[in-house]
Design an enzyme around this catalytic site. Sequence first.
Site, PDB file in Angstrom:
ATOM      1  N   GLY A 125       0.802  -1.225   0.000  1.00  0.00           N
ATOM      2  CA  GLY A 125       0.000   0.000   0.000  1.00  0.00           C
ATOM      3  C   GLY A 125       0.830   1.267   0.000  1.00  0.00           C
ATOM      4  O   GLY A 125       0.375   2.322   0.426  1.00  0.00           O
ATOM      5  N   ASP A 175       2.258   3.409 -14.500  1.00  0.00           N
ATOM      6  CA  ASP A 175       2.896   2.411 -13.630  1.00  0.00           C
ATOM      7  C   ASP A 175       3.345   1.192 -14.427  1.00  0.00           C
ATOM      8  O   ASP A 175       4.484   0.730 -14.317  1.00  0.00           O
ATOM      9  CB  ASP A 175       1.932   1.961 -12.522  1.00  0.00           C
ATOM     10  CG  ASP A 175       1.423   3.130 -11.717  1.00  0.00           C
ATOM     11  OD1 ASP A 175       2.010   4.220 -11.824  1.00  0.00           O
ATOM     12  OD2 ASP A 175       0.429   2.958 -10.990  1.00  0.00           O
TER      13      ASP A 175
END
Length: 388
Positions: A125, A175
């Site tokens: 996370g 990403d």
Amino acid sequence: MEKQELLDKFKDVFGDNDGAQVYFSPGRVNLIGEHTDYNGGHVFPCALTIGTYGVARKREDNKLRFYSLNFEEKGIIESSIEDLVCTKEADWTNYPKGVMWAFGERGMKMTSGLDLMLYGTIPNGSGLSSSASVEVLTGFVLREFYGFDVSNEDLAKIGQYSENHFNGVNCGIMDQFAIAMGKKNHAIFLDTATLKYEYIPIRLEGAKLVITCSNKKRGLADSKYNERRSECETALAQLQQVIGIETLGDLTEEMFDTYQSAITDEVNRKRAKHAVSENQRTIRATRALQENNLELFGQLMNESHRSLSEDYEVTGEEMDILVEASWKQEGVIGSRITGAGFGGCTVSLVKDDFVESFMQRVGREYREKTGLTADFYAVEIGGGPEKL
Ligand code: GLA
């Protein structure tokens, strides 16, 4: 973890490791260019030497068996190549399953199942793209096992497609692209409107990239992310009434000033302002780095954070405290939040001699003000996915 250790673990989990192969796919950090990738702007990320290790082997039947050393309590999660749907019970395996599904959507169907064990060294996370790392790793394995004819750039597109349509997160291409196309000691200057890119060597003479993990939980991050996207889309549609542009990335700051009144909602206007200014900053920052002007690069990083805090409003109190504490330290060239926001990490450029004191002092101030403990990583820029 060494290759042999991973193979031993695989054997512990699945009984034997006959025919198993070991792979690696990096995480990424974005140096500048945040929330520009779904606005037709530029980004400037790089792959990291931390990432996801995968041990995989092909099966003779149609079963899929998954195991993660990061979530051992979840045990082996099973599925099959005929059952590629996103479910709550499938948990983290929805990422590799999504990629398998996305290949299938392109006519590339798996002809048998596989066993896959993962081990990630990206903090959970953190906003350093552990999900995109898993997606690209899965694509890389599928290409190897089933002979699918896809380039690394395709792996990035397939990863994004699966995240958008299987996992329901409306992310841009940054990403997956940064990971699939990573190059050691280089950042990628990518124009997300055309996917044209350039590798820029990163020679940080006398300085290091330090990532600070806030350990602030990224609550509601996905829905807030999708909300920002639609705010930008609304702003773009109104601008298109008065000027012929395709994306917010087509605008200079001067053009934006001229036409911004077409955006009726004040909040949407701020969102668009960020998308425009951040894109221009990213272009300037890349040029500054090419000219070895670290000071200017650092200033632009700081401006990027301010814009993400004030105009895009994706930072939040803790991340602002972390960055403001970083700005105050001796030896800090620049510091900003990185990734989607709402928690996650910051990236700072710190002179070599001050890295230690930076970590201590920022850590202390952040703890005093928020009660949270930050983790610090002096990171290196790594390459793309590979077989080990
Ligand atoms: C997330 C998304 C990317 C990008 C960044 C913000 O990481 O996956 O596509 O939009 O947020 O720059």
